[in-house]
Write an enzyme that holds these catalytic residues in place. Sequence first.
Site, short mmCIF file in Angstrom:
data_model
loop_
_atom_site.label_atom_id
_atom_site.label_comp_id
_atom_site.label_asym_id
_atom_site.label_seq_id
_atom_site.Cartn_x
_atom_site.Cartn_y
_atom_site.Cartn_z
N ARG A 1 0.84 -1.27 -0.38
CA ARG A 1 0.17 -0.12 0.19
C ARG A 1 0.61 1.55 0.38
O ARG A 1 0.18 2.41 -0.09
CB ARG A 1 -0.93 0.08 1.59
CG ARG A 1 -2.24 0.91 1.14
CD ARG A 1 -2.84 -0.37 1.89
NE ARG A 1 -4.32 0.67 2.44
CZ ARG A 1 -5.59 -0.49 2.65
NH1 ARG A 1 -5.49 -1.52 2.44
NH2 ARG A 1 -6.84 0.56 3.09
N ARG B 1 -9.18 9.13 3.70
CA ARG B 1 -8.07 7.64 3.48
C ARG B 1 -8.24 7.96 2.15
O ARG B 1 -7.88 7.34 1.57
CB ARG B 1 -9.46 6.77 4.26
CG ARG B 1 -9.43 6.44 5.36
CD ARG B 1 -10.73 5.50 6.21
NE ARG B 1 -10.85 3.90 5.20
CZ ARG B 1 -11.75 3.50 5.29
NH1 ARG B 1 -12.57 3.77 5.07
NH2 ARG B 1 -11.84 2.23 4.12
P1 AMP Z 1 -8.83 -1.81 4.80
O1 AMP Z 1 -9.47 -2.52 5.28
O2 AMP Z 1 -8.12 -2.58 3.09
O3 AMP Z 1 -9.27 0.22 4.21
O4 AMP Z 1 -7.86 -0.94 6.00
C1 AMP Z 1 -8.48 -0.01 6.91
C2 AMP Z 1 -7.75 0.59 7.34
O5 AMP Z 1 -5.65 -0.23 7.76
C3 AMP Z 1 -6.36 1.31 6.27
O6 AMP Z 1 -6.97 2.57 6.08
C4 AMP Z 1 -5.22 1.54 6.56
O7 AMP Z 1 -4.82 2.55 7.75
C5 AMP Z 1 -4.87 -0.31 7.88
N1 AMP Z 1 -3.84 -0.45 6.54
C6 AMP Z 1 -4.18 -2.04 5.99
N2 AMP Z 1 -3.55 -1.95 5.04
C7 AMP Z 1 -2.40 -1.62 5.04
C8 AMP Z 1 -0.83 -1.24 5.26
N3 AMP Z 1 -0.60 -2.40 4.06
N4 AMP Z 1 -0.20 -0.79 5.16
C9 AMP Z 1 -0.29 0.27 6.20
N5 AMP Z 1 -1.89 0.21 5.93
C10 AMP Z 1 -2.54 -0.05 6.64
#
Ligand code: AMP
Length: 194
Positions: free
Chosen positions: A88, A146
């Site tokens: 990411r 986000r």
């Molecule tokens: P998601 O469910 O994929 O939208 O992830 C929710 C939150 O988890 C994101 O907004 C980030 O804060 C954190 N997150 C998920 N994957 C990563 C990653 N690879 N690196 C850093 N933060 C992450």
Amino acid sequence: MIITLFGPPGAGKGTQGARLSGALGIPHLSTGDMLRHVISSGSSLGKQVAALIDEGNFVPDDMIRDVLSTRLDAQDCMRGAILDGFPRTVPQIAMLDEILSTRGSTLDAAILLSVPDEILLDRIAIRAASGETARPDDRPEIAAARLETYRVKTAPLLDIYRREGRLHEVDGTGSPDEVFRRILFLHKLAPAGV
Ligand code: AMP
């Protein structure tokens, strides 16, 4: 087989990851879900993670690398995995290459689900209003943060994958069935009968 799904918040990575997982018989590993699991443990690490996620920020690269590499060592990942949410950031590209090479594996496909911002914000608002799937970071002001974090930190990573010819873009608008068919068509992953 290792496939990674990219897309801004609300693009449908979770939905499509689960479908691909079912079609290919390999687990769907969402780093966001893993972090939410850490939060639900109530530990002090969980509290630190919640403070970052709940503001729309990313967690540190090293932390997410440890969480993911431990998970990939589990027995059910022997045949591969669908990654959702990793890499990411630009440094996470090299982390993924290293995690995979030490396990004798490589990235087979990187798929980007493209969806216009207006549709993303609508989808997140719908999820925020649904009791079952609502997440604290789906509040409108956090959803906007986000999207901004995605633009600043993830878009440069996508440019690198694109230049390297590693990125396959899929139109992520329409119903989950339509998007899934596009993914299967793109990668000719369709098992018999799908
Ligand atoms: P998601 O469910 O994929 O939208 O992830 C929710 C939150 O988890 C994101 O907004 C980030 O804060 C954190 N997150 C998920 N994957 C990563 C990653 N690879 N690196 C850093 N933060 C992450």
